[in-house]
Design an enzyme around this catalytic site. Structure first.
Site, PDB file in Angstrom:
ATOM      1  N   HIS A 291      -4.152   3.163   5.351  1.00 23.02           N
ATOM      2  CA  HIS A 291      -4.096   2.003   4.455  1.00 23.02           C
ATOM      3  C   HIS A 291      -4.598   2.407   3.064  1.00 23.02           C
ATOM      4  O   HIS A 291      -4.959   3.543   2.820  1.00 23.02           O
ATOM      5  CB  HIS A 291      -5.001   0.884   4.985  1.00 23.02           C
ATOM      6  CG  HIS A 291      -4.559   0.266   6.269  1.00 23.02           C
ATOM      7  ND1 HIS A 291      -4.167  -1.049   6.363  1.00 23.02           N
ATOM      8  CD2 HIS A 291      -4.463   0.771   7.529  1.00 23.02           C
ATOM      9  CE1 HIS A 291      -3.847  -1.330   7.614  1.00 23.02           C
ATOM     10  NE2 HIS A 291      -4.021  -0.237   8.343  1.00 23.02           N
TER      11      HIS A 291
ATOM     12  N   GLU B 246      -8.733   4.143   4.548  1.00 26.12           N
ATOM     13  CA  GLU B 246      -8.416   3.396   3.331  1.00 26.12           C
ATOM     14  C   GLU B 246      -8.443   4.415   2.191  1.00 26.12           C
ATOM     15  O   GLU B 246      -9.508   4.890   1.800  1.00 26.12           O
ATOM     16  CB  GLU B 246      -9.428   2.276   3.083  1.00 26.12           C
ATOM     17  CG  GLU B 246      -9.471   1.196   4.157  1.00 26.12           C
ATOM     18  CD  GLU B 246      -8.349   0.177   4.023  1.00 26.12           C
ATOM     19  OE1 GLU B 246      -7.576   0.279   3.042  1.00 26.12           O
ATOM     20  OE2 GLU B 246      -8.250  -0.714   4.886  1.00 26.12           O
TER      21      GLU B 246
ATOM     22  N   GLU C 221       0.834  -1.197   0.000  1.00 22.96           N
ATOM     23  CA  GLU C 221       0.000   0.000   0.000  1.00 22.96           C
ATOM     24  C   GLU C 221       0.874   1.253   0.000  1.00 22.96           C
ATOM     25  O   GLU C 221       0.918   2.018   0.962  1.00 22.96           O
ATOM     26  CB  GLU C 221      -0.954  -0.053   1.195  1.00 22.96           C
ATOM     27  CG  GLU C 221      -1.889  -1.259   1.124  1.00 22.96           C
ATOM     28  CD  GLU C 221      -2.650  -1.531   2.416  1.00 22.96           C
ATOM     29  OE1 GLU C 221      -2.574  -0.692   3.341  1.00 22.96           O
ATOM     30  OE2 GLU C 221      -3.314  -2.583   2.510  1.00 22.96           O
TER      31      GLU C 221
END
Length: 363
Positions: A224, A298, A96
């Site tokens: 993330h 995210e 990531e």
């Protein structure tokens, strides 16, 4: 003699250039629109400390499986007494890459504005920021080796003797409903949760640091990708945080701030509600030990590129996520330092009124 002097100067200049390459490029030329190797990020961290000694220091709080020092940047004005603090980590999952890029962007923004932005200056006075740009250093370095390793997710610790697989999902290894849902006991799985809770030195290092500072930590942010989500505790579908409603309210405000930048929509909710159930996450552990505000970001995108987010999306992704993170941080700050927030607001209004009065008499 002249030729000898010129030769000496050239040698010195060459050595200086080599030293800069070894230690990382100068801050002015550091490209925040590119992904960077671990060596470059480490050099950048050292440079942030050198260039901002009054507000930046480094702290090493553990080692990875491959014996690399896990280091964070502590940012804020120095104080003779312990301050309340914000935690932020990036890169717990190796592939990531946008996450470490965001941590660097966040640091750049706050360091570039605290001298002129009264709001950020106030944050620096009242809070410390503990920022780990890359938590899973071993995995991150491995993901840079070649195309076949680019999508590596886990740590790099070996499995049992009879397995050819390696690595543990660090975000399944924390002591938070460990091993209950959303995990695998198969070491070859990408969501292998480890032989035991905290079997991985990286998870243990974070746990120890949080435990030592839990009375001062107000907020835990772990970054993330991908999915464009803001996740609140908990990952188990049958457990909710005691302040779930407030977490949702704060998360929705952050999503609104994100959307205002480039129009990107972020969903907000618990992991079971908007993603999938999981257990053993750092976010859940932080909330379990009493850190009241704990969120997972995210970042982009929604699957078009996934983990291979193009570099031309680094800057807009970081710009919007910065506003989302600051929305949460400002909320947490103002709730804990109400008088300070009121004073700053009053000062701002006084300044604006003075400017209005002075300009209204100009004909």
């Amino acid at each position: 003699m002249m030729q000898a002097s010129i030769t000496s100067i050239l040698v010195v200049l060459t050595l200086v250039a080599q030293d800069r390459l070894a230690g990382g490029l100068e801050h002015k030329s550091y490209d925040y629109t590119k992904y960077h190797t671990m060596d470059e990020i480490s050099a950048w961290m050292n440079q942030m400390q050198r260039e901002n000694p009054d507000v930046v220091s480094t702290m090493t709080y553990g080692q990875t499986y491959e014996k690399r020092n896990i280091t964070l940047l502590k940012i804020g004005f120095s104080s003779t007494t312990p301050k309340k603090a914000i935690w932020m980590d990036c890169g717990i999952h190796a592939r990531e890459w946008i996450a470490p890029a965001f941590c660097q962007h966040f640091v750049k923004e706050v360091l570039g504005s605290y001298k002129t932005d009264s709001r950020v200056n106030m944050l620096f006075k009242n809070l410390d920021f503990y920022i780990t740009p890359v938590l899973n250093m071993d995995g991150y370095i491995y993901s840079w080796l070649n195309n076949s390793t680019r999508l590596w997710r886990k740590s790099r610790s070996p499995c049992h003797e009879n397995s050819t697989c390696s690595g543990t999902d660090l975000n399944r290894n924390f002591y938070a409903n460990w091993g209950m849902v959303g995990i695998s006991r198969n070491c070859c799985s990408e969501v292998y949760n480890g032989a035991t809770a905290l079997s991985e030195p990286e998870a243990e290092a974070v746990t120890d640091f949080l435990g030592a500072h839990q009375n001062h930590l107000l907020c835990y942010l772990t970054i993330h990708s991908y999915g464009q989500l803001i996740l609140v505790p908990y990952g188990h579908p049958n457990i909710s945080a005691p302040n779930y409603d407030e977490l949702m309210e704060v998360g929705l405000a952050a999503a609104k701030a994100i959307k205002a930048v480039h129009g990107k929509s972020y969903k907000v909710g618990s992991s079971p509600d908007v993603l999938y159930p999981n257990s053993g996450s750092s976010r859940d552990f932080a909330r379990l030990i009493g850190i009241p505000y704990s969120f997972t970001f995210e970042l982009r995108d929604e699957g078009q590129h996934g983990f291979i987010l193009p570099e031309d999306q680094i800057q807009p992704t970081c710009q919007e996520a910065y506003e989302g993170a600051m929305s949460i941080i400002n909320y947490v700050h103002d709730k804990n330092f109400k008088n300070t927030a009121i004073t700053v607001t009053a000062t701002l209004w006084t300044t604006l009124m003075a400017l209005w009065i002075s300009t209204s008499h100009v004909f």
